[in-house]
Write an enzyme that holds these catalytic residues in place. Sequence first.
Site, PDB file in Angstrom:
ATOM      1  N   TRP A 102       0.833  -1.210   0.000  1.00  0.00           N
ATOM      2  CA  TRP A 102       0.000   0.000   0.000  1.00  0.00           C
ATOM      3  C   TRP A 102       0.865   1.256   0.000  1.00  0.00           C
ATOM      4  O   TRP A 102       0.566   2.224  -0.689  1.00  0.00           O
ATOM      5  CB  TRP A 102      -0.969  -0.004   1.178  1.00  0.00           C
ATOM      6  CG  TRP A 102      -1.935  -1.149   1.119  1.00  0.00           C
ATOM      7  CD1 TRP A 102      -2.082  -2.156   2.032  1.00  0.00           C
ATOM      8  CD2 TRP A 102      -2.875  -1.437   0.064  1.00  0.00           C
ATOM      9  NE1 TRP A 102      -3.055  -3.026   1.611  1.00  0.00           N
ATOM     10  CE2 TRP A 102      -3.553  -2.623   0.421  1.00  0.00           C
ATOM     11  CE3 TRP A 102      -3.207  -0.801  -1.139  1.00  0.00           C
ATOM     12  CZ2 TRP A 102      -4.553  -3.188  -0.384  1.00  0.00           C
ATOM     13  CZ3 TRP A 102      -4.194  -1.369  -1.936  1.00  0.00           C
ATOM     14  CH2 TRP A 102      -4.851  -2.537  -1.559  1.00  0.00           C
ATOM     15  N   ASP A 172      -1.890   6.626   6.472  1.00  0.00           N
ATOM     16  CA  ASP A 172      -2.921   5.690   6.019  1.00  0.00           C
ATOM     17  C   ASP A 172      -3.231   4.768   7.196  1.00  0.00           C
ATOM     18  O   ASP A 172      -2.384   4.011   7.644  1.00  0.00           O
ATOM     19  CB  ASP A 172      -2.379   4.891   4.826  1.00  0.00           C
ATOM     20  CG  ASP A 172      -3.350   3.812   4.346  1.00  0.00           C
ATOM     21  OD1 ASP A 172      -4.420   3.628   4.958  1.00  0.00           O
ATOM     22  OD2 ASP A 172      -3.011   3.133   3.341  1.00  0.00           O
ATOM     23  N   LYS A 196     -12.381  -2.176   6.573  1.00  0.00           N
ATOM     24  CA  LYS A 196     -11.636  -3.027   7.502  1.00  0.00           C
ATOM     25  C   LYS A 196     -12.130  -2.870   8.938  1.00  0.00           C
ATOM     26  O   LYS A 196     -12.419  -3.852   9.579  1.00  0.00           O
ATOM     27  CB  LYS A 196     -10.146  -2.741   7.408  1.00  0.00           C
ATOM     28  CG  LYS A 196      -9.530  -3.471   6.204  1.00  0.00           C
ATOM     29  CD  LYS A 196      -8.810  -2.600   5.260  1.00  0.00           C
ATOM     30  CE  LYS A 196      -8.477  -3.361   3.980  1.00  0.00           C
ATOM     31  NZ  LYS A 196      -7.735  -2.514   3.057  1.00  0.00           N
TER      32      LYS A 196
HETATM   33  C1  LIG Z   1      -7.113  -2.002   2.013  1.00  0.00           C
HETATM   34  C2  LIG Z   1      -6.101  -0.945   2.132  1.00  0.00           C
HETATM   35  C3  LIG Z   1      -5.982   0.082   1.176  1.00  0.00           C
HETATM   36  C4  LIG Z   1      -6.802   0.141  -0.091  1.00  0.00           C
HETATM   37  O1  LIG Z   1      -8.124   0.338   0.138  1.00  0.00           O
HETATM   38  P1  LIG Z   1      -9.198   0.371  -1.063  1.00  0.00           P
HETATM   39  O2  LIG Z   1     -10.401   0.905  -0.353  1.00  0.00           O
HETATM   40  O3  LIG Z   1      -9.365  -1.019  -1.566  1.00  0.00           O
HETATM   41  O4  LIG Z   1      -8.694   1.283  -2.102  1.00  0.00           O
HETATM   42  C5  LIG Z   1      -5.047   1.071   1.390  1.00  0.00           C
HETATM   43  N1  LIG Z   1      -4.245   1.044   2.478  1.00  0.00           N
HETATM   44  C6  LIG Z   1      -4.333   0.063   3.406  1.00  0.00           C
HETATM   45  C7  LIG Z   1      -3.424   0.091   4.593  1.00  0.00           C
HETATM   46  C8  LIG Z   1      -5.254  -0.957   3.257  1.00  0.00           C
HETATM   47  O5  LIG Z   1      -5.323  -1.938   4.173  1.00  0.00           O
END
Ligand SMILES: *Cc1c(COP(=O)(O)O)cnc(C)c1O
Length: 360
Positions: A102, A172, A196
């Site tokens: 990511w 993030d 998540k």
């Molecule tokens: C799942 C995830 C993403 C991407 O998320 P999307 O909503 O599928 O674009 C980005 N960063 C982290 C840390 C993630 O776990």
Amino acid sequence: MNRVYNFSAGPSMLPLEVLEKAQKEFVCYGCSGMSVMEMSHRSKDFEEILYHAENTLRELMNIPQNYKILFLQGGGSTQFAMIPMNLMNKNHKADYVKTGQWATKAAQEAQRYGKVNIVASSEDTTFDRIPELDPSLFDKEADYFYITLNNTIYGTRYTTLPQTGEVPLVGDMSSSILSEEIDITKFGLLYAGAQKNLGPAGVTVVIIREDLIGNAMDFTPTMLRYDIHAKNHSLYNTPPTYGIYFMGLVFDWVKQQGGVKELQKINEQKSGILYDFLDHSQLFRGTVVKKDRSLMNIPFVLPTKELDAKFIAQAQSQGLVNLKGHRTVGGMRASIYNAMPIEGVKALVALMEQFEKENK
Ligand SMILES: *Cc1c(COP(=O)(O)O)cnc(C)c1O
């Protein structure tokens, strides 16, 4: 059919109480005579839902008034572009720490808009740790400093934040928001896709300090400008209304659990049970260095691919599902977000113990 323990990395388990509450209100919300999905986003009922979600999140995360909370679309991945388009606007450069896929994707996207400096990477050890950060390599003129707080695929997390001085820290937090306490004031911007730890896929939460809003690059599409969404209170266009409603229910649930502080304790307990087993096992092995272990995503391996497959199949037959590791890592990964009850983790460890006895 009974509900399973779902160890998926995302979309992932949601609290049963929340699903049931949403079910009760599914057809008819309050006194509105309609489902939240059928409501105008400009209606009084929806406005209340939106403000309730925002205020509850502000309370749960202790977000000061000089930060805006935005509910956007496009998933976590759209932020990979939105962040540079809106923030890489003074010196046109930013620092990134490469801690997994990511972070790598975010850095690659940012490269399209300015100069990206990779300050550190743990790629050479398959991202099994958060790399040592040498502050002398930080660029004091960077427009921001970017980290992925919890690395969903590799199972690592920051336990201390980099000291970036005047350079705004951007984080993030897609896979760890509301799982542990965090000091928002250390950040210029924090964001998380919902699927998540917060709710259904389709809404992304962005928490941004006000002084960082309003300097988007000229070519930035209207929908990708933070100032537009901030000015319009996330109602510039139709927002993901149902997702926002559902997240509000999850925020209420977090509050009922005693808030983030209590959830962190439970998450430490849950992950502790699994890590403790892995540390003592003769057969299973965790893949992450101890100091950087995630509370949310726990990868582990068996000595052979055949044993991995056998274990995953056995778990599946007992209602412990989605334990297969990410395709780039192999083995297993147990994602144990806020909504995974401690009983699910105990059931997993009991199965691992039994598997070890039978396959030594
Ligand atoms: C799942 C995830 C993403 C991407 O998320 P999307 O909503 O599928 O674009 C980005 N960063 C982290 C840390 C993630 O776990």
